[in-house]
Enzyme design. Structure first.
Site, mmCIF file in Angstrom:
data_model
loop_
_atom_site.group_PDB
_atom_site.id
_atom_site.type_symbol
_atom_site.label_atom_id
_atom_site.label_comp_id
_atom_site.label_asym_id
_atom_site.label_seq_id
_atom_site.Cartn_x
_atom_site.Cartn_y
_atom_site.Cartn_z
ATOM 1 N N SER A 59 44.419 37.249 34.048
ATOM 2 C CA SER A 59 43.675 36.817 32.570
ATOM 3 C C SER A 59 42.227 37.179 32.790
ATOM 4 O O SER A 59 41.696 37.101 31.623
ATOM 5 C CB SER A 59 43.849 35.282 32.760
ATOM 6 O OG SER A 59 43.099 34.574 33.675
ATOM 7 N N TYR A 60 41.506 37.613 33.808
ATOM 8 C CA TYR A 60 40.285 38.039 33.724
ATOM 9 C C TYR A 60 40.088 39.428 33.010
ATOM 10 O O TYR A 60 38.860 39.991 32.653
ATOM 11 C CB TYR A 60 39.581 38.203 34.996
ATOM 12 C CG TYR A 60 39.665 36.803 36.038
ATOM 13 C CD1 TYR A 60 39.847 35.755 35.373
ATOM 14 C CD2 TYR A 60 39.128 37.002 37.232
ATOM 15 C CE1 TYR A 60 39.811 34.586 36.309
ATOM 16 C CE2 TYR A 60 38.961 35.821 38.053
ATOM 17 C CZ TYR A 60 39.521 34.608 37.563
ATOM 18 O OH TYR A 60 39.450 33.597 38.236
ATOM 19 N N GLY A 61 41.120 40.215 32.892
ATOM 20 C CA GLY A 61 41.110 41.766 32.584
ATOM 21 C C GLY A 61 40.299 42.797 33.036
ATOM 22 O O GLY A 61 40.076 43.545 32.475
#
Length: 290
Positions: A59-61
């Site tokens: 989710s941090y990308g």
């Protein structure tokens, strides 16, 4: 008076599956808000400073940018892939999916997810498996129903920072041979403004006079004192920074020790303050921030 022996802290800790995990790592959640070149630069600076533990999440990308940093340092001959301990987390395509303005929670049992992770480890695709933000009750249920115990429980610093002293979690995990990792060990002062919790938020932890006095005594920074406070209790830390001088400064926590008087003074700051509560999901049966 005879001098007392200073507590020594090893730079790695053995997990219950036999792997060794560096006790100091680089957190990259905040880096996800930076240009991609900055994320790659921060990881490369960390590796150059001696870090061998990088923490990220889907989710941090930023997983691809971290991969570029690793590849660059491997091509330079600085590291081998097997030298690095890379932690990632899978939390769904969206961290907090919403519908009609409200966060949507899943009815998937984390036990089923864990069994899938056991299969991944058995396949050799991952070396170690762990959990994040689990309470003691959730860990007890996991241990009772699953074959492989979690190697790590990564939790918000609020379990261990001096403003919220929770020795029960530390003692429980030690009794079950589960390593604890503390993220946001400085109180997460760089959070978006909407995530601050007013007067009972620990975001000014670095400015606390007690922390400052201990730092002055040891001729180290308040950040180094807080990191040392964690690792001296056997807790792994993953501070976030994209500034090379701070990244390097954080490696100096093995050069000094806190006295028992220092530790008592820091524990004495206990105020029951938490940096994260996620009130929107309090109705979930496995709500972790109790």
């Amino acid at each position: 008076m005879e001098p007392t022996e200073e507590p020594q802290v090893a730079r790695t800790i053995e997990l219950n599956d036999g792997s060794r995990m560096p006790v100091l790592g680089l957190g990259t959640w905040k880096s996800s808000h930076l240009p991609r070149s900055s994320v790659q630069g921060a990881v490369e600076a960390a590796i150059a400073a001696g870090y061998r533990h990088i923490d990220t999440a889907y989710s941090y990308g930023n997983e691809a940018d971290i991969g570029k940093a690793l590849r660059s340092k491997m091509q330079q001959g600085i590291i081998r892939r097997e030298d690095m301990f890379i932690v990632s987390k899978k939390m769904g395509d969206e961290l907090f999916p919403k519908k009609d303005g409200k966060i949507q929670t899943s009815d998937i049992d984390y036990i089923d997810v864990w069994r899938g992770m056991e299969a991944l480890q058995a396949s050799g695709k991952v070396k170690s498996i762990g959990v994040s933000n689990f309470t003691i009750l959730q860990l007890e249920r996991l241990l009772a129903l699953c074959r492989v115990p979690p190697a790590v429980n990564q939790v918000l610093h609020s379990y261990f920072n001096p403003y919220l002293v929770q020795t029960d979690m530390i003692e429980f995990c030690k009794s079950k041979n589960i390593v604890l990792t503390a993220y946001s060990p400085f109180g997460s002062p760089g959070r978006p403004a909407e995530l601050f919790r007013g007067d009972t938020d620990p975001w000014k932890l670095l400015e606390d006079p007690v922390v400052a006095d201990i730092a002055k005594k040891h001729r180290h920074s308040p950040a180094q004192v807080l990191l040392r406070y964690h690792v001296q209790q056997g807790v792994v830390v993953i501070p976030k920074s994209d500034k090379p001088h701070h990244i390097l400064e954080n490696t100096k926590i093995f050069e000094f020790s806190l006295t028992e008087e220092d530790m008592r003074a820091l524990r004495g700051l206990d105020r029951g303050w938490k940096a994260c509560t996620l009130d929107e999901i309090k109705s979930h049966p496995y709500y972790p921030f109790v």
